[in-house]
Write a protein that holds these residues in place. Structure first.
Motif, PDB file in Angstrom:
ATOM      1  N   UNK A 225     112.815  45.814  70.719  1.00 48.06           N
ATOM      2  CA  UNK A 225     112.284  45.522  71.772  1.00 48.06           C
ATOM      3  C   UNK A 225     110.842  44.858  71.603  1.00 48.06           C
ATOM      4  N   UNK A 226     109.973  45.701  71.599  1.00 49.96           N
ATOM      5  CA  UNK A 226     108.548  45.178  71.167  1.00 49.96           C
ATOM      6  C   UNK A 226     108.271  44.170  70.277  1.00 49.96           C
TER       7      UNK A 226
ATOM      8  N   UNK B 129     112.404  41.004  70.230  1.00 53.87           N
ATOM      9  CA  UNK B 129     112.971  40.724  71.729  1.00 53.87           C
ATOM     10  C   UNK B 129     114.485  39.804  71.187  1.00 53.87           C
TER      11      UNK B 129
ATOM     12  N   UNK C  87     127.431  43.621  74.290  1.00 54.75           N
ATOM     13  CA  UNK C  87     126.797  44.081  74.934  1.00 54.75           C
ATOM     14  C   UNK C  87     126.299  45.538  73.794  1.00 54.75           C
TER      15      UNK C  87
ATOM     16  N   UNK D 270     127.106  48.449  76.353  1.00 54.13           N
ATOM     17  CA  UNK D 270     125.433  48.121  76.256  1.00 54.13           C
ATOM     18  C   UNK D 270     125.508  50.289  75.807  1.00 54.13           C
TER      19      UNK D 270
ATOM     20  N   UNK E  24     117.694  47.474  71.359  1.00 52.03           N
ATOM     21  CA  UNK E  24     116.898  48.115  71.937  1.00 52.03           C
ATOM     22  C   UNK E  24     115.286  48.878  71.302  1.00 52.03           C
TER      23      UNK E  24
ATOM     24  N   UNK F 156     123.059  44.513  72.101  1.00 47.98           N
ATOM     25  CA  UNK F 156     122.276  45.126  73.399  1.00 47.98           C
ATOM     26  C   UNK F 156     121.355  46.457  73.065  1.00 47.98           C
TER      27      UNK F 156
ATOM     28  N   UNK G  23     117.800  40.980  71.810  1.00 48.30           N
ATOM     29  CA  UNK G  23     117.822  41.413  73.374  1.00 48.30           C
ATOM     30  C   UNK G  23     118.363  40.265  73.953  1.00 48.30           C
ATOM     31  N   UNK G  24     117.119  39.114  73.856  1.00 54.48           N
ATOM     32  CA  UNK G  24     117.289  37.909  74.617  1.00 54.48           C
ATOM     33  C   UNK G  24     118.962  37.331  74.376  1.00 54.48           C
TER      34      UNK G  24
ATOM     35  N   UNK H  24     122.230  38.622  75.838  1.00 56.41           N
ATOM     36  CA  UNK H  24     122.261  38.517  77.080  1.00 56.41           C
ATOM     37  C   UNK H  24     122.261  37.378  77.465  1.00 56.41           C
ATOM     38  N   UNK H  25     121.000  36.083  76.872  1.00 54.91           N
ATOM     39  CA  UNK H  25     122.120  35.337  77.639  1.00 54.91           C
ATOM     40  C   UNK H  25     123.286  34.437  76.779  1.00 54.91           C
TER      41      UNK H  25
ATOM     42  N   UNK I  84     126.165  36.127  77.236  1.00 55.54           N
ATOM     43  CA  UNK I  84     126.413  36.622  78.656  1.00 55.54           C
ATOM     44  C   UNK I  84     126.511  36.184  79.835  1.00 55.54           C
TER      45      UNK I  84
END
Lengths: 273, 313
Positions: free
Chosen positions: A232-233, A236, A222, A209, A229, A225, A239-240, A243-244, A246
């Motif tokens: 992110x707004x 999302x 990583x 990351x 960045x 994500x 990113x979600x 990460x899920x 991982x």
């Protein structure tokens, strides 16, 4: 089946599924995970792109699927590296004793004096970025705990009667270590290492990351994500979802580690439950 | 107590010295020629003459033990050299970023203690009933969730959706809540399980039977006899958490644009700024060692058996 059996089989199934995906994942992706298509940027999930596309128009489902290999592969290599160094250093220190032991243990102490992530960052600074160097860095920042453990186990086995019998019978030092001491050490080591697999995966994905792992466009959870960045707004999910992935993989390993400990080391389990 | 403290400090100094030698050797014997990196960062074309000049300026032409002693001589006078990128003293820069990282790690440690310990006690006292099951789930999620991902989830929920807390930057308490939570969750989960196991072990002790037989109310039995003794393993583990929290803080910092050591280290790594890297690892190790020393002293103060050397091996 008891609740514990159930957890063991569930976690074992999950881990095996992940391993299978790590092997075949990159071959069965619906799209080329590295192929950009700027016409199809940031698409919402649909029947053609199950999880949508990223900021370069790459298929997110394909990238997450293909990313399994980098994460699982790193953890496997870390496991091998940590155990190899720990068994070598720990058993030699424990069996030889004396000055060899003292010197090796001071080296371990020095490695354990530095916080693991700080040591990993430093090693990457020296070796340069890249997934291989991230793996080396994580191995170097974790082997010392295991070496100490192996030494302790070796010491406790060294004075058992059956080892004394092997010495009397004229076995060489190496043969005694390999035939009589290491098998006893390995079992305990396996249980403890299985509890750490998830932890190592978190380290690797954290360093990735930070942009220190694989180079783009190789898919890895990583760095996906990190890449997402700026969005992110607006998007999302970019990113979600990685990460899920991982989170699920680490959880599978942690479940398996807990279940194995309960099954193979009732003494340790007794203290925890 | 003072003698105990002195003895602990005297065992730590050689360790730090070994670390410094190892760090120095790795940097000098590691990959590549430091003089090349130096010239690249100074944007000087690497001609033979420039390389020789750089080697002389950096002292690389002298034997390695001499280089080390020279460097150590500087380090004990708090001179860690000059960054090759910014041309400013490494220690000044690190000390500029360190307070932010310590603030974040400290706030996280606070959460680890004030959330982890009471929940651990609650879980043990309600073993196998729903509060215990709930904390088990919490601990399990906490141990598996990547801290940087959790950081994003918190921003998405509390900053983007609800607009309650700021998504970026350092400032008042409202800036601290999200990053500290993201940094703390994993260690909180571990601490919770440790406290639960410790309380359960204490509950099996025989002296509780006498305490109850003496007619002590259950609150006093738990508070005075169980919790106090059960605290010893979690207190010992705080030293380990500190290392994890410092590391975790450095990753979470990047998500929140928190002006800490993590960003400085990242820059030093990607630009191969050797003096900065060297200062970074030694300063963070010193901070970690000092925190552990404090934990040890607190521990010895709690448990006189340690102080009087019954088990100082």
């Amino acid at each position: 089946m008891t609740r514990q059996d159930w957890l063991l089989w569930l976690s074992l199934g999950l881990v095996l599924l992940l391993l299978a995906l790590a092997v075949v994942g990159p071959w069965i992706t619906p799209y080329d995970p590295a192929e950009a298509d700027l016409e199809r940027r940031l698409l919402a999930p649909s029947l053609t792109h199950w999880l949508g596309t990223d900021h370069l128009g790459r298929d997110l489902f394909s990238r997450i699927l293909a990313g399994t290999r980098a994460s699982l592969g790193s953890v496997a290599l870390i496991l091998l590296g940590v155990l190899a160094i720990a068994i070598l250093v720990g058993s030699v220190a424990g069996y030889a004793g004396g000055t060899v032991d003292a010197v090796l243990m001071r080296v371990c102490d020095a490695f354990m004096t530095v916080p693991t992530l700080v040591l990993a960052l430093f090693m990457i600074g020296v070796l340069g970025t890249g997934l291989a160097n991230v793996i080396i860095a994580v191995i170097l920042s974790h082997w010392a705990w295991y070496a100490r453990l192996v030494r302790g186990l070796t010491l406790s086995l060294k004075n058992r009667d059956y080892v004394a019998a092997a010495v009397v019978a004229g076995g060489s030092r190496f043969a005694i270590l390999r035939r009589h001491i290491l098998p006893g050490v390995l079992g305990q080591l396996a249980v403890l290492a299985s509890l750490d697999l998830g932890h190592w995966m978190l380290h690797v994905s954290g360093l990735s990351f930070l942009g220190l792992g694989v180079a783009p466009p190789t898919p890895e959870w990583g760095i996906m994500i990190n890449d997402a960045r700026p969005f992110v707004w607006t998007s999302p999910m970019l990113i979600i979802l990685p990460g899920a992935a991982i989170f699920v993989a680490v959880m599978a390993f942690n479940l398996l580690g807990d279940a194995l400990r309960d099954r193979l080391d009732p003494m340790l389990a007794e203290r925890v439950h | 107590m003072l003698r105990f403290a002195l003895r602990r400090i005297l065992t730590l100094l050689p360790l730090l010295l070994i670390v410094s030698v190892a760090v120095f050797l790795v940097l000098r014997l590691g990959q590549g020629d430091p003089a090349l990196d130096y010239l690249r960062l100074a944007q000087i074309p690497p001609s033979e003459a420039a390389l020789a000049q750089a080697r002389m300026e950096l002292g690389l032409d002298r034997p390695i033990p001499v280089q080390y002693l020279h460097w150590l001589g500087g380090a004990v006078r708090l001179d860690f050299g000059t960054s090759w990128v910014t041309r400013r003293p490494v220690l000044d820069e690190l000390l500029h970023y360190l307070p932010a990282t310590l603030e974040l790690a400290g706030a996280a440690l606070f959460l680890v203690i004030v959330v982890g310990i009471p929940l651990g006690i609650l879980a043990a006292l309600t073993k196998d009933r729903w509060p215990d099951q709930l904390t088990r789930l919490f601990a399990f999620v906490g141990a598996s969730i990547p801290n940087f991902w959790l950081a994003f989830l918190l921003v998405l929920l509390f900053s983007v959706q609800l607009g309650w807390l700021p998504p970026m930057g350092r400032g008042g308490l409202e800036h601290l809540v999200l990053p500290a939570t993201a940094t703390a969750l994993m260690s909180t989960a571990i601490n919770l399980r440790l406290m639960r196991a410790s309380v359960l072990a204490q509950l099996g002790e025989r002296h509780l039977l006498f305490a109850r037989a003496r007619g002590l109310p259950e609150r006093a039995v738990i508070g005075r006899h169980v919790v106090r003794n059960a605290l010893i393993p979690p207190v010992t583990a705080i030293g380990l958490h500190v290392g994890e929290l410092i590391g975790g803080a450095m990753i979470v910092e990047i998500v929140f644009g928190w002006p800490g050591v993590g960003r400085y280290a990242l820059q030093a790594i990607t630009s191969r700024d050797f003096p900065a890297l060297q200062g970074f690892i030694l300063l963070m190790t010193t901070v970690f060692v000092l925190c552990n020393l404090l934990v040890d002293l607190a521990y010895a103060w709690l448990d006189p058996r340690i102080r009087f050397g019954a088990s100082t091996s």
